[in-house]
Write a protein that holds these residues in place. Structure first.
Motif: not given
Length: 317
Positions: A242-245, A251-254, A273-275, A291-297
């Motif tokens: 989830f992206e937090i905004s 919470l928005t599921e990405v 928090q990269t893996h 784990r992409d720390t910018q997109t969270g994906l």
């Protein structure tokens, strides 16, 4: 961290280590079960190749389900799912434990798993109270702690939706919010946390609406920048991102990505928090993601690391 997991080898041999923590003093506190007794074992990890058992704190009955540690206050908390109890221990200077207080929960709810109280989580809040998630009675309890006398005093009680089944929770420290994971409902509740009081803001799903088979949500993590929330789904066998905004309230599921295994009971990440490593309990494998720390994906790296009946992931450094 290398983008690969090496073959797993035993580090400590004990029975039923379903959850554990490591203190800043390099002591391992693990759940343990020996025949008809259960509790906590303490190991000294100072001599890393040969960890030493310091003490056992086992009593008749089932062991706890969760272990929480406060390094600042020298305390350890356990939540015992089967006994319905919360225990507070003082961590002595040598790392051993002294039981100081025990609180028993009562209550039930609407699902077959909720015929009695089942505490599943007990750990400190950002303002040094104790938060307890009780799956059996659909409650989140906040206790004040008398740090001098090592006693727990109930401060407040939040009732979730019936059948929600609170399992674990995390805090968004930027906006004084709590995110509670419902094992039985496969949902996350967003709660405002203020001076030990809770107020419901939003509820979101952790599995797609077209998933009708059984699912039990398990673990929940929030990124250190408070921008992304992660939950694991046992049944759907996935990690939901989830992206937090909206100042933490939305919470928005990405992403909802397969764990490439069955029954992902726990997952965790390295310090950067990269893996992310996921423990798939029923399929006896661990899965490694980037784990992409910018997109969270998350992006799959490796999925066939043999780990028998894995129930907990914790990085030592």
């Amino acid at each position: 961290m290398h983008n690969q997991l090496e073959d797993v080898s035993p580090f400590i041999n004990t029975e039923g280590p379903t959850y554990f923590q490591i203190s800043q003093q390099n002591k391992l506190y693990t759940i343990a079960k020996k025949a008809d007794i259960g509790g906590i074992e303490v190991y000294d990890l100072s001599d890393e190749p040969k960890p030493q058992l310091l003490s056992s704190h086992l009593t008749p009955g089932p062991p706890p389900a969760y272990v929480g540690i406060s390094n600042k206050f020298g305390l350890l908390f356990t939540a015992n799912y089967h006994r319905g109890t919360i225990d507070l221990y003082k961590i002595e200077t040598d790392g051993t434990l002294s039981l100081k207080d025990s609180v028993e929960h009562e209550g039930s709810s609407i699902r077959p798993e909720q015929t009695q109280a089942h505490p599943h989580y007990a750990d400190l809040t950002p303002d040094n109270r104790l938060a307890v998630a009780d799956l059996g009675c659909d409650g989140v309890f906040i206790y004040d702690i008398d740090f001098k006398n090592h006693q727990l005093m109930l401060h407040s009680h939040h009732q979730t939706a019936k059948g929600f089944g609170p399992r674990h929770l995390v805090f968004n420290t930027d906006y004084n919010l709590m995110y509670v994971l419902g094992e039985l409902s496969s949902q996350v509740e967003v709660l405002r946390y203020s001076a030990g009081e809770l107020r419901h803001l939003e509820t979101v799903e952790t599995v797609p609406s077209n998933h009708t088979d059984h699912n039990g949500a398990a673990a929940i993590l929030i990124s250190k920048d408070n921008r992304f929330l992660y939950t694991s789904n046992r049944g759907h066998n996935s990690i939901c991102v989830f992206e937090i905004s909206n100042e933490g309230q939305t919470l928005t599921e990405v992403q909802n990505i397969s764990t490439e295994g069955d029954f992902p009971r726990d997952f965790n990440w390295n310090t950067a928090q990269t893996h992310v490593i996921v423990a798939n309990q029923n399929s006896d494998n661990a899965t490694l993601f980037n784990r992409d720390t910018q997109t969270g994906l998350l992006t799959l790296i490796e999925k066939d690391v043999a780990v028998p009946e894995a129930t907990r992931v914790l990085f030592m450094a």
